[in-house]
Scaffold this motif. Structure first.
Motif, PDB file in Angstrom:
ATOM      1  N   THR A   1       0.935  -1.360  -0.099  1.00 31.12           N
ATOM      2  CA  THR A   1       0.030   0.188   0.102  1.00 31.12           C
ATOM      3  C   THR A   1       0.885   1.308   0.171  1.00 31.12           C
ATOM      4  O   THR A   1       0.911   2.416  -0.550  1.00 31.12           O
TER       5      THR A   1
ATOM      6  N   PRO B   1      -7.827  -3.539   5.401  1.00 31.83           N
ATOM      7  CA  PRO B   1      -7.859  -2.749   6.394  1.00 31.83           C
ATOM      8  C   PRO B   1      -9.228  -1.492   6.445  1.00 31.83           C
ATOM      9  O   PRO B   1      -9.418  -1.905   8.193  1.00 31.83           O
ATOM     10  N   PHE B   2      -9.319  -0.789   5.746  1.00 30.23           N
ATOM     11  CA  PHE B   2     -10.523  -0.361   5.750  1.00 30.23           C
ATOM     12  C   PHE B   2     -12.524  -0.892   6.131  1.00 30.23           C
ATOM     13  O   PHE B   2     -12.839  -0.306   7.425  1.00 30.23           O
TER      14      PHE B   2
ATOM     15  N   THR C   1     -12.210  -2.401   9.638  1.00 33.90           N
ATOM     16  CA  THR C   1     -12.676  -1.264  10.772  1.00 33.90           C
ATOM     17  C   THR C   1     -13.998  -0.411  10.747  1.00 33.90           C
ATOM     18  O   THR C   1     -15.055  -0.097  11.747  1.00 33.90           O
TER      19      THR C   1
ATOM     20  N   VAL D   1     -14.135   5.591   6.211  1.00 33.75           N
ATOM     21  CA  VAL D   1     -13.812   5.222   7.720  1.00 33.75           C
ATOM     22  C   VAL D   1     -14.032   6.505   8.717  1.00 33.75           C
ATOM     23  O   VAL D   1     -14.898   6.671   9.850  1.00 33.75           O
TER      24      VAL D   1
ATOM     25  N   PRO E   1      -8.125   6.058  13.722  1.00 33.78           N
ATOM     26  CA  PRO E   1      -9.308   5.453  13.019  1.00 33.78           C
ATOM     27  C   PRO E   1      -8.501   4.322  11.170  1.00 33.78           C
ATOM     28  O   PRO E   1      -9.244   3.999  10.907  1.00 33.78           O
ATOM     29  N   VAL E   2      -7.314   4.549  11.068  1.00 31.67           N
ATOM     30  CA  VAL E   2      -6.770   4.640   9.231  1.00 31.67           C
ATOM     31  C   VAL E   2      -5.551   3.843   9.698  1.00 31.67           C
ATOM     32  O   VAL E   2      -4.881   3.783  10.652  1.00 31.67           O
ATOM     33  N   PRO E   3      -5.807   2.517   8.484  1.00 38.78           N
ATOM     34  CA  PRO E   3      -4.041   1.744   8.316  1.00 38.78           C
ATOM     35  C   PRO E   3      -3.060   2.951   8.608  1.00 38.78           C
ATOM     36  O   PRO E   3      -2.668   3.430   8.298  1.00 38.78           O
TER      37      PRO E   3
ATOM     38  N   VAL F   1      -1.201   4.184   5.088  1.00 38.72           N
ATOM     39  CA  VAL F   1      -2.067   4.776   4.411  1.00 38.72           C
ATOM     40  C   VAL F   1      -1.155   6.251   4.571  1.00 38.72           C
ATOM     41  O   VAL F   1      -1.048   6.557   4.077  1.00 38.72           O
TER      42      VAL F   1
END
Lengths: 233, 140
Positions: A76, A137-138, A141, A222, B42-44, B47
């Motif tokens: 990513t 991953p998003f 969440t 998110v 709340p973000v990976p 990113v």
């Protein structure tokens, strides 16, 4: 056989088998490039058969192969390179991309909710399905935020990716798309990681737009998930 | 060896070695994860890492050549990293029946709708922007 040696063998065997099967599946796909022969479809089927044959559970398998999945993290980060290379296009046409991201996300949520209700799927399963359009991953969440089960969502995400990448090829055949940007957005929104990988094969611009759209969709959702969870209650 | 010589040789190594570039990408990802963990975002973390690299590239602190071949390798083999996750199906045999078919239908029709709507939305706005851009250019 002592347990320690068995564990050691498994931690060599499964990663090697996964990589080997993937490389073989990729060769098959290069020879016969049909969406049904995508490595993301063929390789898991072969590995599942192998796991059933050797009476191995998912827990035993993932315990020694999770580092491969973890490589999605640096992959990513790597998207910064194609995104940076396409910065001129992105700067020029960002309103089109932003519009696509918003409309696409809304369609994803509403269509999952509607279709699930139509087939009388409800409760946590329906909520888990709603988050499946975002990259893993998003999605996990968002799923947790709106009351779904993150593990289930992770499976749906992968199914969406496999199906979406194959569907994308079919859809590109009859949609009158003028821009590489629309083709990239199609894969990035509909099939996230797997779609981005497919878009990368179609073209450089398609690939980088797809990755950008995937990341934007994840971020937007998110941020909106807490709001959505209030609406769904 | 002077500091400058060391900097130059490190730079040269980064320009040629894809392995070093992948190591750098892993390092940046881990830094992103650490930041997310520390600030409870709340973000990976990946990113955060992505945006960090974009900033480094945009401000000229890092040359794109120092990352390109490593990034290209990771992106080309990305499908491999998804494969182990698919085996989670082994734990969910309940999806092998009617429920699985229903879920498959939701995902199939959902993904089709999403892809058509998104692609058309982007393409139509792209065409509008092109037309507007052209008439704008002609007006000058």
């Amino acid at each position: 056989m002592p347990a320690a040696i068995e564990t050691l063998l498994a931690s060599i065997f499964w990663p090697a088998a996964t990589i080997g099967v993937y490389l073989a599946a990729r060769q098959v796909y290069r020879r016969w490039p049909s969406p049904w022969l995508s490595p993301l479809l063929v390789a898991p089927v072969v590995l599942i058969a192998l796991a059933l044959l050797l009476k191995q559970s998912y827990a035993q398998y993932i315990h020694v192969t999770h580092w491969l999945v973890a490589m999605l993290g640096p992959a990513t980060v790597a998207f910064a390179v194609p995104i940076y290379e396409q910065r001129a296009t992105i700067r020029r046409y960002w309103p089109a991309l932003a519009f696509g991201v918003v409309v696409g996300s809304a369609t994803a949520m509403v269509s999952a909710w509607g279709l699930a209700s139509l087939l009388s799927i409800d409760g946590t399963l329906r909520l888990s399905l709603m988050a499946r359009s975002f990259s893993t991953p998003f999605a996990m969440t968002v799923s947790k935020d709106i009351g779904g089960v993150p593990d289930l969502t992770a499976i749906f995400v992968v199914v969406t990716g496999v199906l979406g990448a194959a569907l994308g090829d079919l859809l590109m055949g009859f949609l009158p798309l003028k821009s590489a940007m629309a083709r990239g957005a199609l894969f990035g929104m509909g099939a996230h990681g797997a779609g981005v990988a497919r878009a990368n094969e179609i073209g450089r611009e398609e690939g980088s737009i797809a990755s950008l759209v995937m990341v934007l969709v994840g971020l937007v959702n998110v941020l909106f998930a807490p709001l959505l969870s209030i609406l769904l209650r | 060896m002077s500091t400058r010589q060391i900097t130059l040789s490190v730079r040269r190594m980064m320009h040629v070695s894809a392995v070093m570039q992948i190591a750098l990408l892993i390092l940046i990802w881990q830094a992103g994860e650490a930041i997310v963990h520390l600030l409870d975002l709340p973000v990976p973390g990946s990113v955060i890492g992505l945006f960090f690299v974009l900033v480094l590239l945009g401000t000229g602190r890092i040359n794109i050549v120092s990352l390109r071949s490593g990034a290209k390798f990771l992106l080309a083999e990305m499908l491999l990293f998804f494969i182990p996750a698919v085996l989670a199906v082994l734990d969910h045999r309940e999806f092998l029946g009617l429920l699985g078919l229903k879920i498959f239908a939701v995902i199939l029709f959902g993904a089709t709708t999403v892809m058509i709507v998104t692609a058309l939305a982007v393409d139509i706005s792209y065409r509008l922007m092109m037309r507007f851009g052209e008439s704008h250019a002609r007006g000058h």
